[in-house]
Design an enzyme around this catalytic site. Structure first.
Site, mmCIF file in Angstrom:
data_model
loop_
_atom_site.group_PDB
_atom_site.id
_atom_site.type_symbol
_atom_site.label_atom_id
_atom_site.label_comp_id
_atom_site.label_asym_id
_atom_site.label_seq_id
_atom_site.Cartn_x
_atom_site.Cartn_y
_atom_site.Cartn_z
ATOM 1 N N GLY A 46 4.768 -0.539 11.235
ATOM 2 C CA GLY A 46 5.846 0.251 10.280
ATOM 3 C C GLY A 46 7.121 0.157 10.689
ATOM 4 N N THR A 85 0.741 -1.314 0.018
ATOM 5 C CA THR A 85 0.110 -0.220 -0.075
ATOM 6 C C THR A 85 0.818 1.066 -0.097
ATOM 7 O OG1 THR A 85 -1.397 -1.147 1.426
ATOM 8 C CG2 THR A 85 -1.982 1.006 1.155
ATOM 9 N N TYR A 91 10.892 -3.875 1.278
ATOM 10 C CA TYR A 91 10.328 -2.780 2.265
ATOM 11 C C TYR A 91 11.687 -2.344 3.085
ATOM 12 C CZ TYR A 91 7.815 -1.568 6.544
ATOM 13 O OH TYR A 91 7.251 -1.065 7.820
ATOM 14 N N GLU A 106 3.453 8.083 9.771
ATOM 15 C CA GLU A 106 2.190 8.977 10.524
ATOM 16 C C GLU A 106 0.984 9.438 9.669
ATOM 17 O OE1 GLU A 106 1.495 9.099 13.638
ATOM 18 O OE2 GLU A 106 3.109 7.753 14.011
ATOM 19 N N HIS A 140 -1.885 -9.455 -5.780
ATOM 20 C CA HIS A 140 -0.980 -9.985 -4.702
ATOM 21 C C HIS A 140 -0.895 -11.382 -5.581
ATOM 22 C CE1 HIS A 140 -0.671 -7.263 -1.640
ATOM 23 N NE2 HIS A 140 -2.006 -7.182 -1.135
HETATM 24 P P1 A3P Z 1 3.461 -3.916 9.894
HETATM 25 O O1 A3P Z 1 2.190 -4.578 10.074
HETATM 26 O O2 A3P Z 1 4.572 -4.772 10.021
HETATM 27 O O3 A3P Z 1 3.193 -2.590 10.401
HETATM 28 P P2 A3P Z 1 0.477 -4.248 2.718
HETATM 29 O O4 A3P Z 1 0.273 -2.744 2.507
HETATM 30 O O5 A3P Z 1 1.526 -4.887 1.835
HETATM 31 O O6 A3P Z 1 -0.388 -4.876 3.345
HETATM 32 O O7 A3P Z 1 1.743 -4.099 4.066
HETATM 33 C C1 A3P Z 1 1.335 -3.618 5.172
HETATM 34 C C2 A3P Z 1 2.691 -3.231 5.994
HETATM 35 O O8 A3P Z 1 3.078 -2.007 5.500
HETATM 36 C C3 A3P Z 1 2.198 -2.998 7.642
HETATM 37 O O9 A3P Z 1 3.285 -3.745 8.123
HETATM 38 C C4 A3P Z 1 2.046 -1.537 7.426
HETATM 39 O O10 A3P Z 1 2.442 -0.926 8.700
HETATM 40 C C5 A3P Z 1 3.442 -1.007 6.696
HETATM 41 N N1 A3P Z 1 3.174 0.270 6.290
HETATM 42 C C6 A3P Z 1 2.387 1.051 5.724
HETATM 43 N N2 A3P Z 1 2.604 2.105 5.339
HETATM 44 C C7 A3P Z 1 3.805 2.327 5.975
HETATM 45 C C8 A3P Z 1 4.613 3.473 5.916
HETATM 46 N N3 A3P Z 1 4.363 4.803 5.472
HETATM 47 N N4 A3P Z 1 6.065 3.348 6.536
HETATM 48 C C9 A3P Z 1 6.168 2.226 7.128
HETATM 49 N N5 A3P Z 1 5.509 1.048 7.067
HETATM 50 C C10 A3P Z 1 4.404 1.182 6.127
#
Ligand code: A3P
Length: 330
Positions: A296, A69, A217, A254, A134
């Site tokens: 995150g 995302t 990531y 944030e 996905h």
């Molecule tokens: P966590 O569950 O470890 O916090 P996807 O979008 O593929 O489902 O991935 C979700 C993961 O991306 C989550 O990890 C989410 O918190 C993290 N994520 C989304 N936006 C983020 C950001 N701006 N910075 C860091 N992590 C982010």
């Protein structure tokens, strides 16, 4: 290529049923790729494989919970010349997850009501289309190989992916198995969407193709600025320093966490209300605690996994990474 379907083997079906509370865990096996996915996927699987790809499409491919995302938001903004106003629309509408409607099975989340059938949406979108998926390479449109649109692939170290996926499955798919049970399933590559390494390697092998940008990531976390610049270059865009700053601000944890266009809040609110009507008090508390954009960070696995489980993951990672040139830092 003809997509094929089969029921899960009895042992796995039983295990998944116990963990997800529905027959067969609500999944079938789809081939090629041994992908585990809700049976509703049958409605669109062949249509996806045979769908028309446009040369100016931009595809974002990833296994779930890899920061897709986040990456999609970067790709969409850069590809749309920093249209912050347009970015206020739900990401699901401006860059739909191709198979989402099928993934949601009987739609307890209310997403289908909110956004409609995602394959229809993608097929009727004006160009340039921003599409997220996905699905593994095997189940993606054949024309990706001939038309060669831009493809961004993002992956994440499997230990953090597993932790993140566990929380996500609790939030969205009524998972009530323990974290350890989920780890076992993950190590057997029997979580929803199925094989993990095949997914990653399908695109790692193509990382040097000019139409592919392969990201991790951990790189985004470590140096978002250089990922933004790499991505801008990949999309043939140039940015002023002020624009880079604005993108970084928009993509900060944030800001993403508080952005209703990407944090799934509208969907989660709908789902929480539906579920709270059926749940006991203690379950409601754990339902409200996590969110889609959760923590995150790199290395959250250390707060969840026993040293023994972490060692099993390390061994598993090594086995699959050996000789590939791919590595993960967290
Ligand atoms: P966590 O569950 O470890 O916090 P996807 O979008 O593929 O489902 O991935 C979700 C993961 O991306 C989550 O990890 C989410 O918190 C993290 N994520 C989304 N936006 C983020 C950001 N701006 N910075 C860091 N992590 C982010």
């Amino acid at each position: 290529m003809q997509v094929k379907y089969r029921d899960l083997e009895a042992d796995l079906a039983k295990k998944l049923e116990a963990m997800f509370g529905v027959a067969n865990g609500g999944m079938i096996e789809v081939n090629p790729g041994q992908v585990l996915i809700p049976p509703k996927f049958k409605d669109v699987a062949q249509r996806i494989v045979d769908m028309e790809v446009h040369p100016d499409d931009v595809w974002l491919v990833s296994y779930p919970r890899t920061g897709s995302t986040w990456t999609q938001e970067m790709v969409w903004l850069l590809g749309n010349d920093l249209d912050f106003q347009g970015a206020k629309m739900l990401q699901q509408l401006r860059a739909p997850v191709l198979e989402l409607t099928a993934l949601l099975g009987n739609d307890t989340s209310g997403v289908i009501k909110l956004i409609g059938e995602t394959v229809d949406i993608v097929e009727s979108m004006p160009s340039p289309r921003f599409i997220k998926t996905h699905l593994p390479l095997e189940l993606l449109p054949k024309q990706l190989d001939t038309v060669k649109p831009k493809i961004v692939y993002v992956c994440r170290n499997p230990k953090d992916m597993c932790v993140s996926y566990y929380h996500y499955c609790r939030l969205m798919h009524d998972l009530h198995g323990s974290f350890e049970d989920f780890c076992e399933l993950f190590l057997q590559e029997k979580v929803p969407m199925g094989p993990i390494w095949n997914h990653i390697m399908g695109f790692w092998k193509r990382r040097n193709d000019p139409n592919v940008l392969f990201l991790k990531y951990e790189e985004l976390k470590k140096d978002l600025r250089s990922c933004v610049l790499r991505c801008a270059k990949f999309l043939d865009k140039t940015l002023t320093e002020k624009e880079v700053e604005a993108v970084l601000d928009h993509l900060s944890f944030e800001s993403m966490k508080n952005n209703p266009a990407v944090n799934l809040e509208p969907v989660l609110e709908y789902r929480k209300t539906a579920l709270m009507n059926q749940m006991a008090e203690d379950q409601i508390t754990c339902l409200q605690a996590p969110s889609f954009i959760r923590k995150g960070v790199n290395g959250d696995w250390a707060n969840h996994m026993s040293p023994e489980m972490a060692a099993r993951f390390d061994e598993w990672n090594e086995k699959h990474l050996e000789g590939t040139g791919l590595s993960f830092s967290a």
